[in-house]
Design a protein around this motif. Structure first.
Motif, PDB file in Angstrom:
ATOM      1  N   ALA A  24      -5.464  23.214 -71.460  1.00  0.00           N
ATOM      2  CA  ALA A  24      -4.116  23.750 -71.236  1.00  0.00           C
ATOM      3  C   ALA A  24      -4.042  24.507 -69.912  1.00  0.00           C
ATOM      4  CB  ALA A  24      -3.729  24.672 -72.392  1.00  0.00           C
ATOM      5  N   GLY A  64       0.112  29.972 -66.683  1.00  0.00           N
ATOM      6  CA  GLY A  64       1.207  30.732 -67.279  1.00  0.00           C
ATOM      7  C   GLY A  64       0.960  31.083 -68.718  1.00  0.00           C
ATOM      8  N   ALA A  65       1.943  31.763 -69.291  1.00  0.00           N
ATOM      9  CA  ALA A  65       1.918  31.986 -70.731  1.00  0.00           C
ATOM     10  C   ALA A  65       2.010  30.614 -71.403  1.00  0.00           C
ATOM     11  CB  ALA A  65       3.085  32.862 -71.138  1.00  0.00           C
ATOM     12  N   ASP A  66       1.527  30.529 -72.629  1.00  0.00           N
ATOM     13  CA  ASP A  66       1.468  29.232 -73.311  1.00  0.00           C
ATOM     14  C   ASP A  66       2.877  28.830 -73.771  1.00  0.00           C
ATOM     15  OD1 ASP A  66       1.171  27.159 -75.264  1.00  0.00           O
ATOM     16  OD2 ASP A  66      -0.972  27.642 -75.302  1.00  0.00           O
ATOM     17  N   ILE A  67       3.433  27.838 -73.090  1.00  0.00           N
ATOM     18  CA  ILE A  67       4.820  27.417 -73.358  1.00  0.00           C
ATOM     19  C   ILE A  67       4.943  26.846 -74.769  1.00  0.00           C
ATOM     20  CG2 ILE A  67       6.680  25.879 -72.596  1.00  0.00           C
ATOM     21  CD1 ILE A  67       5.351  26.028 -69.740  1.00  0.00           C
ATOM     22  N   LYS A  68       3.880  26.178 -75.232  1.00  0.00           N
ATOM     23  CA  LYS A  68       3.946  25.572 -76.580  1.00  0.00           C
ATOM     24  C   LYS A  68       3.967  26.663 -77.656  1.00  0.00           C
ATOM     25  CE  LYS A  68       1.714  21.501 -74.738  1.00  0.00           C
ATOM     26  NZ  LYS A  68       0.460  20.846 -74.409  1.00  0.00           N
ATOM     27  N   PHE A 104      -4.000  26.874 -59.774  1.00  0.00           N
ATOM     28  CA  PHE A 104      -2.702  27.431 -60.166  1.00  0.00           C
ATOM     29  C   PHE A 104      -2.807  28.851 -60.748  1.00  0.00           C
ATOM     30  CE2 PHE A 104      -2.243  22.765 -60.873  1.00  0.00           C
ATOM     31  CZ  PHE A 104      -1.280  22.520 -59.907  1.00  0.00           C
ATOM     32  N   GLY A 107       3.429  31.914 -63.269  1.00  0.00           N
ATOM     33  CA  GLY A 107       4.038  32.675 -64.347  1.00  0.00           C
ATOM     34  C   GLY A 107       3.108  33.802 -64.793  1.00  0.00           C
ATOM     35  N   PRO A 130       7.403  30.420 -61.980  1.00  0.00           N
ATOM     36  CA  PRO A 130       8.346  29.334 -62.288  1.00  0.00           C
ATOM     37  C   PRO A 130       9.166  29.532 -63.555  1.00  0.00           C
ATOM     38  CG  PRO A 130       6.130  28.699 -62.943  1.00  0.00           C
ATOM     39  CD  PRO A 130       6.019  30.092 -62.369  1.00  0.00           C
ATOM     40  N   LEU A 134      12.324  27.335 -66.715  1.00  0.00           N
ATOM     41  CA  LEU A 134      12.234  27.168 -68.174  1.00  0.00           C
ATOM     42  C   LEU A 134      13.387  27.880 -68.884  1.00  0.00           C
ATOM     43  CD1 LEU A 134       8.432  28.035 -68.533  1.00  0.00           C
ATOM     44  CD2 LEU A 134       9.419  25.741 -68.689  1.00  0.00           C
ATOM     45  N   ILE A 136      13.973  31.147 -68.546  1.00  0.00           N
ATOM     46  CA  ILE A 136      13.617  32.556 -68.800  1.00  0.00           C
ATOM     47  C   ILE A 136      13.349  33.240 -67.446  1.00  0.00           C
ATOM     48  CG2 ILE A 136      12.774  32.267 -71.161  1.00  0.00           C
ATOM     49  CD1 ILE A 136       9.879  32.203 -69.966  1.00  0.00           C
ATOM     50  N   PRO A 138      10.326  36.138 -65.429  1.00  0.00           N
ATOM     51  CA  PRO A 138       8.994  36.706 -65.633  1.00  0.00           C
ATOM     52  C   PRO A 138       9.060  37.839 -66.664  1.00  0.00           C
ATOM     53  CG  PRO A 138       9.454  36.458 -63.294  1.00  0.00           C
ATOM     54  CD  PRO A 138      10.743  36.186 -64.016  1.00  0.00           C
ATOM     55  N   GLY A 139       8.005  37.931 -67.485  1.00  0.00           N
ATOM     56  CA  GLY A 139       8.041  38.951 -68.540  1.00  0.00           C
ATOM     57  C   GLY A 139       6.795  39.808 -68.596  1.00  0.00           C
ATOM     58  N   MET A 140       5.822  39.485 -67.747  1.00  0.00           N
ATOM     59  CA  MET A 140       4.575  40.273 -67.746  1.00  0.00           C
ATOM     60  C   MET A 140       4.420  41.012 -66.417  1.00  0.00           C
ATOM     61  SD  MET A 140       2.061  37.448 -69.540  1.00  0.00           S
ATOM     62  CE  MET A 140       0.579  38.016 -68.716  1.00  0.00           C
TER      63      MET A 140
HETATM   64  C1  HXC Z   1       1.052  25.385 -72.241  1.00  0.00           C
HETATM   65  C2  HXC Z   1       0.342  24.090 -70.494  1.00  0.00           C
HETATM   66  C3  HXC Z   1       0.838  25.028 -69.568  1.00  0.00           C
HETATM   67  C4  HXC Z   1       1.470  26.201 -70.079  1.00  0.00           C
HETATM   68  C5  HXC Z   1      -0.035  23.405 -68.469  1.00  0.00           C
HETATM   69  N1  HXC Z   1      -0.191  23.117 -69.766  1.00  0.00           N
HETATM   70  N2  HXC Z   1       0.598  24.568 -68.317  1.00  0.00           N
HETATM   71  N3  HXC Z   1       0.441  24.276 -71.821  1.00  0.00           N
HETATM   72  N4  HXC Z   1       1.565  26.335 -71.429  1.00  0.00           N
HETATM   73  N5  HXC Z   1       1.950  27.166 -69.300  1.00  0.00           N
HETATM   74  C6  HXC Z   1      -0.828  21.933 -70.351  1.00  0.00           C
HETATM   75  C7  HXC Z   1       0.043  20.706 -70.209  1.00  0.00           C
HETATM   76  O1  HXC Z   1       0.995  20.665 -71.231  1.00  0.00           O
HETATM   77  C8  HXC Z   1      -0.991  19.603 -70.334  1.00  0.00           C
HETATM   78  O2  HXC Z   1      -1.329  19.434 -71.692  1.00  0.00           O
HETATM   79  C9  HXC Z   1      -2.203  20.204 -69.649  1.00  0.00           C
HETATM   80  O3  HXC Z   1      -1.998  21.624 -69.627  1.00  0.00           O
HETATM   81  C10 HXC Z   1      -2.350  19.742 -68.196  1.00  0.00           C
HETATM   82  O4  HXC Z   1      -1.136  19.984 -67.525  1.00  0.00           O
HETATM   83  P1  HXC Z   1      -0.374  18.894 -66.662  1.00  0.00           P
HETATM   84  O5  HXC Z   1       1.032  19.316 -66.548  1.00  0.00           O
HETATM   85  O6  HXC Z   1      -0.641  17.526 -67.198  1.00  0.00           O
HETATM   86  O7  HXC Z   1      -1.140  19.060 -65.264  1.00  0.00           O
HETATM   87  P2  HXC Z   1      -0.582  18.768 -63.796  1.00  0.00           P
HETATM   88  O8  HXC Z   1       0.244  17.511 -63.791  1.00  0.00           O
HETATM   89  O9  HXC Z   1      -1.755  18.867 -62.884  1.00  0.00           O
HETATM   90  O10 HXC Z   1       0.435  19.959 -63.493  1.00  0.00           O
HETATM   91  C11 HXC Z   1      -0.048  21.268 -63.360  1.00  0.00           C
HETATM   92  C12 HXC Z   1       1.127  22.297 -63.428  1.00  0.00           C
HETATM   93  C13 HXC Z   1       1.945  22.037 -64.708  1.00  0.00           C
HETATM   94  C14 HXC Z   1       2.004  22.132 -62.184  1.00  0.00           C
HETATM   95  C15 HXC Z   1       0.508  23.675 -63.406  1.00  0.00           C
HETATM   96  O11 HXC Z   1       1.050  21.980 -65.826  1.00  0.00           O
HETATM   97  C16 HXC Z   1       2.966  23.083 -64.984  1.00  0.00           C
HETATM   98  O12 HXC Z   1       4.023  23.117 -64.359  1.00  0.00           O
HETATM   99  N6  HXC Z   1       2.694  23.953 -65.970  1.00  0.00           N
HETATM  100  C17 HXC Z   1       3.636  24.955 -66.418  1.00  0.00           C
HETATM  101  C18 HXC Z   1       3.730  26.064 -65.399  1.00  0.00           C
HETATM  102  C19 HXC Z   1       4.711  27.106 -65.849  1.00  0.00           C
HETATM  103  O13 HXC Z   1       5.923  26.840 -66.010  1.00  0.00           O
HETATM  104  N7  HXC Z   1       4.242  28.357 -66.081  1.00  0.00           N
HETATM  105  C20 HXC Z   1       5.065  29.433 -66.530  1.00  0.00           C
HETATM  106  C21 HXC Z   1       5.041  29.510 -68.030  1.00  0.00           C
HETATM  107  S1  HXC Z   1       6.146  30.756 -68.628  1.00  0.00           S
HETATM  108  P3  HXC Z   1      -1.124  18.028 -72.437  1.00  0.00           P
HETATM  109  O14 HXC Z   1      -1.563  18.323 -73.858  1.00  0.00           O
HETATM  110  O15 HXC Z   1       0.291  17.681 -72.280  1.00  0.00           O
HETATM  111  O16 HXC Z   1      -2.053  17.108 -71.699  1.00  0.00           O
HETATM  112  C22 HXC Z   1       5.317  32.187 -68.374  1.00  0.00           C
HETATM  113  C23 HXC Z   1       6.027  33.429 -68.800  1.00  0.00           C
HETATM  114  C24 HXC Z   1       5.150  34.622 -68.662  1.00  0.00           C
HETATM  115  O17 HXC Z   1       4.243  32.222 -67.896  1.00  0.00           O
HETATM  116  C25 HXC Z   1       5.793  35.901 -69.067  1.00  0.00           C
HETATM  117  C26 HXC Z   1       6.293  35.980 -70.427  1.00  0.00           C
HETATM  118  C27 HXC Z   1       5.292  35.624 -71.502  1.00  0.00           C
END
Ligand code: HXC
Length: 257
Positions: A24, A64-68, A104, A107, A130, A134, A136, A138-140
Motif C-alpha cells: 500500500a 498518505g493516510a490509508d484511503i481504503k 512519495f 498527504g 493531494p 479526494l 477533503i 489535509p488533516g494531520m
Molecule cells: C491506501 C494506497 C494509498 C493510500 C497507494 N495505495 N496510496 N492505499 N491509501 N493513500 C495503494 C494502491 O491502492 C495500490 O494498491 C498500491 O498502493 C500501489 O499504488 P498504485 O497507485 O498502483 O501505484 P502508482 O501507480 O505508482 O501510483 C503511486 C501514487 C498513487 C501516485 C502515490 O498510489 C496515489 O496517488 N496514491 C494516493 C495518494 C494520496 O491521495 N494521498 C493522500 C491520502 S489522504 P492496489 O491494491 O490497488 O494494488 C491523506 C489525508 C491525511 O493522506 C490527513 C487525514 C487523515
C-alpha cells in the motif's frame, strides 16, 4: 517486539524505524499509528538512544493516510473518535527525529515527515498534499506545518491544486534541509542522527525545544525562553566538560547530565 507494519532496528545510539507496508506504498492506517507509538515509546525510554531516523521504502516514504480505511467513515465516526488526533503524540516526540524521505511523501506521508525535526530527502523524493483531489483537506497538519515551513504562496499552491513537488523544489522552498543520492539516504540520515546522539543530551533536547518555540510565540518571548534555557545549561556537567575539552584540544566526554 514484532511489528506488522514497521521494521525497527538500533544502530548504536540511533533508533531506525522503517515504514513497511509495501503493498500500500506505506499508507498510514491505524496499525501503523499504534506501532509507531510503540516504537517511539520504546526508543524514548531507552537511555542509550539519542536520536531516531524515520524512513520508508525507496518507492514511498508514505503515500498518505490509508484511503481504503477512511472511505467508509462518516462525520459522526471521525468526529466522535477525534480521528487522527493520535498523531499528535508522534509530533510531540522529545528526542530528535529525522525523516529520511525517498519516493512519495503525500498527504499524511508529507505531514508525518513534517512532524519530524527535519527532513533529509533523496533526489527521488516527491512531496504533496493531494487531499483536495479526494474531496477533503489535509488533516494531520498539512495546512499548518507546511505553511510555516514554506510560506503561504507555496502552501496554497500545493494544498489547492494537490500537485506534487520534487526534491529540488522542496529544498528551494525550505521544506527539506538537504538532498542526497537515493542510495545514500539512510546512511546519511543515520550519520546525522549519530552526530546528534553523540552530543550532550540536555543541550540537544533544549535546542529542539528552543527552535520549536520559535513557531509558537513572539520574538521577544522566544528570545527570553532561549536565554533561560541557555542559562540553565550552565548547571550541567556537560557544559563544563564541553568547554574544558575545547580549551584542552581534546574530544569531550559527555555524561548527558
Ligand atoms: C491506501 C494506497 C494509498 C493510500 C497507494 N495505495 N496510496 N492505499 N491509501 N493513500 C495503494 C494502491 O491502492 C495500490 O494498491 C498500491 O498502493 C500501489 O499504488 P498504485 O497507485 O498502483 O501505484 P502508482 O501507480 O505508482 O501510483 C503511486 C501514487 C498513487 C501516485 C502515490 O498510489 C496515489 O496517488 N496514491 C494516493 C495518494 C494520496 O491521495 N494521498 C493522500 C491520502 S489522504 P492496489 O491494491 O490497488 O494494488 C491523506 C489525508 C491525511 O493522506 C490527513 C487525514 C487523515
Amino acid at each position: 517486539m514484532a511489528y506488522e507494519t514497521l521494521i525497527v532496528e538500533t544502530h548504536e545510539a540511533v533508533g531506525l524505524i522503517r515504514l513497511n507496508r509495501p503493498q500500500a506504498l506505506n499508507a498510514l492506517n491505524s496499525t501503523v499509528l499504534a506501532e509507531l507509538k510503540q516504537a517511539y515509546g520504546s526508543f524514548h525510554v531507552d537511555e542509550t538512544i539519542g536520536a531516531i531516523v524515520l524512513t520508508g521504502s525507496e518507492k514511498a516514504f508514505a503515500a498518505g493516510a490509508d484511503i481504503k480505511e477512511m472511505q467508509p467513515l462518516d462525520f459522526a465516526d471521525v468526529y466522535k473518535s477525534d480521528f487522527i488526533s493520535g498523531w499528535d503524540e508522534i509530533a510531540k516526540a522529545r528526542k530528535p527525529v529525522i525523516a529520511a524521505v525517498s519516493g512519495f511523501a503525500l498527504g499524511g506521508g508529507c505531514e508525518l515527515a513534517m512532524m519530524c525535526d527535519f527532513i533529509i530527502a533523496a533526489d527521488t523524493a516527491k512531496f504533496g498534499q493531494p487531499e483536495i483531489t479526494l474531496g477533503i483537506i489535509p488533516g494531520m497538519g498539512g495546512s499548518q506545518r507546511l505553511t510555516r515551513a514554506v510560506g503561504k504562496a507555496k502552501a496554497m499552491d500545493l494544498v489547492l491544486t494537490g500537485r506534487m513537488m520534487d526534491a529540488a523544489e522542496a529544498e528551494r522552498c525550505g521544506l527539506v534541509s538537504r538532498i542526497v543520492p537515493a542510495d545514500k539516504l539512510v546512511e546519511e540520515a543515520l550519520a546525522a542522527a549519530a552526530k546528534i546522539a553523540s552530543l550532550s543530551r540536555p543541550s540537544v533536547l533544549m535546542a529542539k525545544e528552543a527552535v520549536n518555540r520559535a513557531l509558537e510565540t513572539t520574538l521577544e518571548e522566544g528570545l527570553r525562553f532561549e536565554r533561560r534555557l541557555f542559562h540553565s545549561l550552565f548547571a550541567t556537567e556537560d557544559q563544563k566538560e564541553g568547554m574544558a575539552a575545547f580549551i584542552e584540544k581534546r574530544k569531550p566526554v559527555f555524561k548527558n547530565r
